[in-house]
Design an enzyme around this catalytic site. Structure first.
Site, PDB file in Angstrom:
ATOM      1  N   SER A   7      -0.758   1.887  -5.214  1.00 16.63           N
ATOM      2  CA  SER A   7      -0.146   0.922  -4.297  1.00 16.63           C
ATOM      3  C   SER A   7      -1.228  -0.012  -3.773  1.00 16.63           C
ATOM      4  O   SER A   7      -2.172   0.435  -3.104  1.00 16.63           O
ATOM      5  CB  SER A   7       0.498   1.658  -3.125  1.00 16.63           C
ATOM      6  N   HIS A  32       1.901  -0.745  -8.131  1.00 16.97           N
ATOM      7  CA  HIS A  32       2.977  -0.652  -7.132  1.00 16.97           C
ATOM      8  C   HIS A  32       2.711  -1.680  -6.032  1.00 16.97           C
ATOM      9  O   HIS A  32       1.641  -1.705  -5.433  1.00 16.97           O
ATOM     10  CB  HIS A  32       3.013   0.760  -6.558  1.00 16.97           C
ATOM     11  N   ASP A  34       4.014  -3.198  -2.497  1.00 20.31           N
ATOM     12  CA  ASP A  34       4.853  -2.928  -1.321  1.00 20.31           C
ATOM     13  C   ASP A  34       5.114  -4.210  -0.555  1.00 20.31           C
ATOM     14  O   ASP A  34       4.205  -4.796   0.017  1.00 20.31           O
ATOM     15  CB  ASP A  34       4.150  -1.912  -0.420  1.00 20.31           C
ATOM     16  N   MET A  36       6.928  -5.937   2.577  1.00 15.12           N
ATOM     17  CA  MET A  36       7.498  -5.598   3.895  1.00 15.12           C
ATOM     18  C   MET A  36       7.688  -6.861   4.726  1.00 15.12           C
ATOM     19  O   MET A  36       6.869  -7.777   4.659  1.00 15.12           O
ATOM     20  CB  MET A  36       6.543  -4.659   4.634  1.00 15.12           C
ATOM     21  N   HIS A  65       8.349  -2.761  -4.808  1.00 12.90           N
ATOM     22  CA  HIS A  65       9.122  -1.970  -3.842  1.00 12.90           C
ATOM     23  C   HIS A  65       9.459  -2.880  -2.670  1.00 12.90           C
ATOM     24  O   HIS A  65       8.595  -3.214  -1.868  1.00 12.90           O
ATOM     25  CB  HIS A  65       8.241  -0.774  -3.424  1.00 12.90           C
ATOM     26  N   MET A  67      10.909  -3.736   0.767  1.00 12.50           N
ATOM     27  CA  MET A  67      11.310  -3.195   2.072  1.00 12.50           C
ATOM     28  C   MET A  67      11.639  -4.394   2.956  1.00 12.50           C
ATOM     29  O   MET A  67      10.953  -4.686   3.931  1.00 12.50           O
ATOM     30  CB  MET A  67      10.167  -2.351   2.652  1.00 12.50           C
ATOM     31  N   MET A 136      11.037   8.392  -1.189  1.00 10.98           N
ATOM     32  CA  MET A 136       9.996   8.239  -0.173  1.00 10.98           C
ATOM     33  C   MET A 136       9.713   9.600   0.450  1.00 10.98           C
ATOM     34  O   MET A 136      10.634  10.280   0.923  1.00 10.98           O
ATOM     35  CB  MET A 136      10.451   7.294   0.950  1.00 10.98           C
ATOM     36  N   ASP A 174       6.763   8.397  -3.488  1.00 11.19           N
ATOM     37  CA  ASP A 174       5.912   7.437  -2.769  1.00 11.19           C
ATOM     38  C   ASP A 174       5.666   7.906  -1.342  1.00 11.19           C
ATOM     39  O   ASP A 174       6.614   8.068  -0.575  1.00 11.19           O
ATOM     40  CB  ASP A 174       6.638   6.077  -2.780  1.00 11.19           C
TER      41      ASP A 174
HETATM   42  C1  DX5 Z   1       4.766   2.703   2.373  1.00 12.06           C
HETATM   43  C2  DX5 Z   1       4.613   2.351   0.933  1.00 12.06           C
HETATM   44  C3  DX5 Z   1       3.723   3.194   0.122  1.00 12.06           C
HETATM   45  C4  DX5 Z   1       2.318   3.349   0.645  1.00 12.06           C
HETATM   46  C5  DX5 Z   1       1.810   4.680   0.209  1.00 12.06           C
HETATM   47  O1  DX5 Z   1       5.923   2.133   2.888  1.00 12.06           O
HETATM   48  O2  DX5 Z   1       5.870   2.328   0.280  1.00 12.06           O
HETATM   49  O3  DX5 Z   1       3.713   2.740  -1.222  1.00 12.06           O
HETATM   50  O4  DX5 Z   1       1.452   2.362   0.200  1.00 12.06           O
HETATM   51  O5  DX5 Z   1       0.564   4.877   0.758  1.00 12.06           O
HETATM   52  P1  DX5 Z   1      -0.145   6.301   0.738  1.00 12.06           P
HETATM   53  O6  DX5 Z   1      -0.326   6.692  -0.687  1.00 12.06           O
HETATM   54  O7  DX5 Z   1      -1.432   6.051   1.451  1.00 12.06           O
HETATM   55  O8  DX5 Z   1       0.751   7.248   1.484  1.00 12.06           O
HETATM   56 ZN    ZN Z   2       5.941   1.792  -1.881  1.00 16.00          ZN
END
Ligand code: DX5
Ligand code: ZN
Length: 222
Positions: A7, A32, A34, A36, A65, A67, A136, A174
């Site tokens: 990620s 990956h 993320d 947000m 991903h 969000m 998740m 994840d």
């Molecule tokens: C959080 C993300 C994850 C995050 C995971 O909302 O979806 O992908 O980056 O990070 P780690 O591996 O540090 O838990």
């Molecule tokens: Zn993620």
């Protein structure tokens, strides 16, 4: 072999291109990403322009991903930016089935993401429309959180639902994935693992070892 998707949330944001190239060179299977919006989750990260800027730096698939809510108005922009897999939370729009169909129409793989409280049954009546499942093991919004073992039973349940389709649907986990929790996920039926902290810790010289550690011992013992 388990798919490893670092990620970029845990990368150095001032050097994203370099970081993406470094994890690809270190053996990452997917990147990956993320996304947000400060509304669906309490944090803001990046948008389609950054995905587009990153796309030419690596050739591995982009596992995006989302969000964000509403999610539907942004699907096309992320696909055009180079997303290969687009995963959405059922809570981020009124019609999950319509959203999944739209992602496929755009030519991407359609993924569904399960928050810790989201039941597996959300996809029971639309397995034909799902190309990927993402569980998740933390509440979405931030990297560096602890793995929630309560989600292992959900991984097992989703594994059975996927097996019943006879299709090869990746089952990804994840949040809080490290070499120890990675093993639990794979035992429960996961085939893909997202990891931020566990991949990017120690800087670029450590990425290959970090990725290897997540895959666990190879069958030959090497
Ligand atoms: C959080 C993300 C994850 C995050 C995971 O909302 O979806 O992908 O980056 O990070 P780690 O591996 O540090 O838990
Ligand atoms: Zn993620």
């Amino acid at each position: 072999m388990t798919i490893i998707a670092p990620s970029i949330l845990a990368a150095d944001f001032a050097k994203l291109g370099e970081e993406a190239r470094a994890v690809e060179a270190a053996g990452a299977d997917w990147l990956h990403v993320d996304v947000m919006d400060g509304h669906f989750v309490p944090n803001i990260t990046l948008g389609p322009d950054i995905v587009k800027a990153l796309r030419s730096h690596v050739s591995i698939p982009f596992d995006v991903h989302l969000m964000i809510a509403p999610v539907d108005p942004f699907l096309e922009a992320f696909r055009e930016a180079g997303a290969d897999i687009i995963s959405v939370h059922p809570e981020s729009g009124p019609h999950l089935n319509r959203t999944l169909k739209r992602i496929r129409e755009l030519g991407a793989k359609a993924g569904v993401v399960f928050n810790p409280s989201t039941p597996p049954e959300v996809i029971e009546w639309m397995m034909d429309e799902v190309d990927q499942v993402l569980v998740m093991s933390i509440n979405p919004g931030f990297g560096g959180q602890s793995f929630m073992r309560s989600q292992l039973a959900k991984i097992t349940r989703l594994r059975a639902m996927i097996d019943a389709t006879g299709r090869d649907i990746p089952l990804e986990v994840d949040g809080g994935v490290n070499p120890e929790t990675a093993r639990l996920c794979v035992e429960a039926g996961a085939t893909a693992l997202v990891a931020g902290t566990a991949v990017f810790k120690g800087g670029p010289s450590a990425y290959a070892d970090n990725i290897r550690a997540l895959r666990g011992p190879s069958p030959g013992g090497a």
